[in-house]
Design an enzyme around this catalytic site. Structure first.
Site, PDB file in Angstrom:
ATOM      1  N   LYS A   1       0.805  -1.228   0.000  1.00 14.05           N
ATOM      2  CA  LYS A   1       0.000   0.000   0.000  1.00 14.05           C
ATOM      3  C   LYS A   1       0.840   1.281   0.000  1.00 14.05           C
ATOM      4  O   LYS A   1       0.386   2.312  -0.486  1.00 14.05           O
ATOM      5  CB  LYS A   1      -0.942   0.021   1.207  1.00 14.05           C
ATOM      6  CG  LYS A   1      -2.090  -0.972   1.119  1.00 14.05           C
ATOM      7  CD  LYS A   1      -3.027  -0.796   2.304  1.00 14.05           C
ATOM      8  CE  LYS A   1      -4.166  -1.779   2.245  1.00 14.05           C
ATOM      9  NZ  LYS A   1      -5.192  -1.499   3.264  1.00 14.05           N
TER      10      LYS A   1
ATOM     11  N   ASP B   1     -10.016   2.973   2.444  1.00 13.69           N
ATOM     12  CA  ASP B   1     -10.129   2.407   3.798  1.00 13.69           C
ATOM     13  C   ASP B   1     -10.766   3.413   4.752  1.00 13.69           C
ATOM     14  O   ASP B   1     -11.545   3.044   5.631  1.00 13.69           O
ATOM     15  CB  ASP B   1      -8.743   1.994   4.329  1.00 13.69           C
ATOM     16  CG  ASP B   1      -8.172   0.798   3.589  1.00 13.69           C
ATOM     17  OD1 ASP B   1      -8.963  -0.061   3.158  1.00 13.69           O
ATOM     18  OD2 ASP B   1      -6.937   0.731   3.426  1.00 13.69           O
TER      19      ASP B   1
END
Ligand code: ATR
Length: 266
Positions: A63, A98
């Site tokens: 990420k 997220d």
């Protein structure tokens, strides 16, 4: 046919393929979602762009690494992590769903965050997204982590207070809190809990980022004292919903995606 995918390692147990393919089926879209386990995430993003891949999700441990292959939006820059890449523009753009996933999971359960007092346990990658989500939505936040220096650093970034994770400090922090979120890996495929049952009370809403099992020891303890609970599949669902909506012009079929996810969890 549009091809979407997930890069990370390991990804063999990922629930993103059934979740996204349920959305394609529900809306009759000509699309596929594949999992890929590259060794070089930057080369993988460049390659996906060249191949005409429509979108990529990114998971652990890539990420942060993919940031150098994309144009990150403001939220991805703020969190310092990308979990969704869109290839529809001249350059791949990086997003972080997220954070919105956490906020939408609370909203779906009609739990207000503004002016609420929240305790977050965990200051890793997931903890960082939860911290930004809670603070942006207007919650007061106290961050607790085993490695206290990481709690302190994250608290400084998001303007929160911080502490360690011994039973006494957690009980004190939870006593007047409205919301408790576990973003550690404690409880994953185990019967352990990051917060002692004695710290929980009926006025809390307890969210767990762990989704294997769906009912963690923490959530079972919370239910036992009369607290409301939000299991980890909701965060997973809504980050996927937000990714789907980044990539397509459609409103995500949330119920179909949720059913696909939950049928594979227990
Ligand atoms: P992720 O990206 O899933 O958040 P991570 O960045 O490795 O993964 O973070 C894992 C989190 O779980 C951290 O908050 C970690 O605490 P440390 O920062 O002290 O390592 C926490 N964690 C993992 N195992 C733990 C344990 N046995 N007890 C308490 N916290 C634990």
């Amino acid at each position: 046919m549009d091809v979407y995918g997930l890069i990370g390692s390991p990804i063999e147990h990922s629930l993103s393929p059934p979740m996204h393919e349920a959305a394609y089926e529900a809306l009759d879209l000509d699309a596929r979602y594949v999992t890929l386990e590259p060794t070089d995430p930057v080369a993988a993003v460049n390659g996906a762009d060249a191949l005409g891949i429509a979108g990529l999700n990114v998971t652990i441990p890539y990420k942060q690494a993919v940031l150098e292959a994309v144009e990150p939006d403001a939220m991805a820059q703020r969190v310092g992590a990308v979990n969704t890449i869109d290839f529809s523009g001249a350059r791949p753009t990086g997003h972080n769903t997220d954070v919105i996933g956490v906020q939408r999971a609370f909203a779906h359960h009609d739990v207000a965050l503004s002016d609420q007092t929240a305790v977050l346990v965990g200051a890793g990658g997931a903890g960082r997204a939860v911290a930004v989500a809670l603070r942006d939505a207007g919650a007061r936040l106290r961050i607790h982590n085993r490695t206290e220096s990481k709690a302190k650093a994250l608290a400084a970034d998001v303007d929160a207070t911080w502490g360690g994770i011994n039973d006494e400090t957690l009980a004190t922090a939870c006593a007047d809190a409205d919301i408790l979120v576990n973003a550690t890996s404690v409880g994953m495929e185990s019967d352990e809990t990051p917060v002692p049952a004695a710290a929980l009370h009926a006025d809390l809403t307890v969210m767990d980022a762990v989704y294997r099992p769906l009912e963690t020891r923490l959530l079972a303890d919370a239910t036992a004292v009369g607290a409301d609970t939000i299991d980890g599949a909701w965060m997973l669902l809504f980050q996927g919903v937000a990714a789907f909506e980044h990539w397509t012009d459609h409103t995500a079929p949330v119920d179909a995606m949720n059913a696909a996810l939950r049928s594979r969890l227990e």
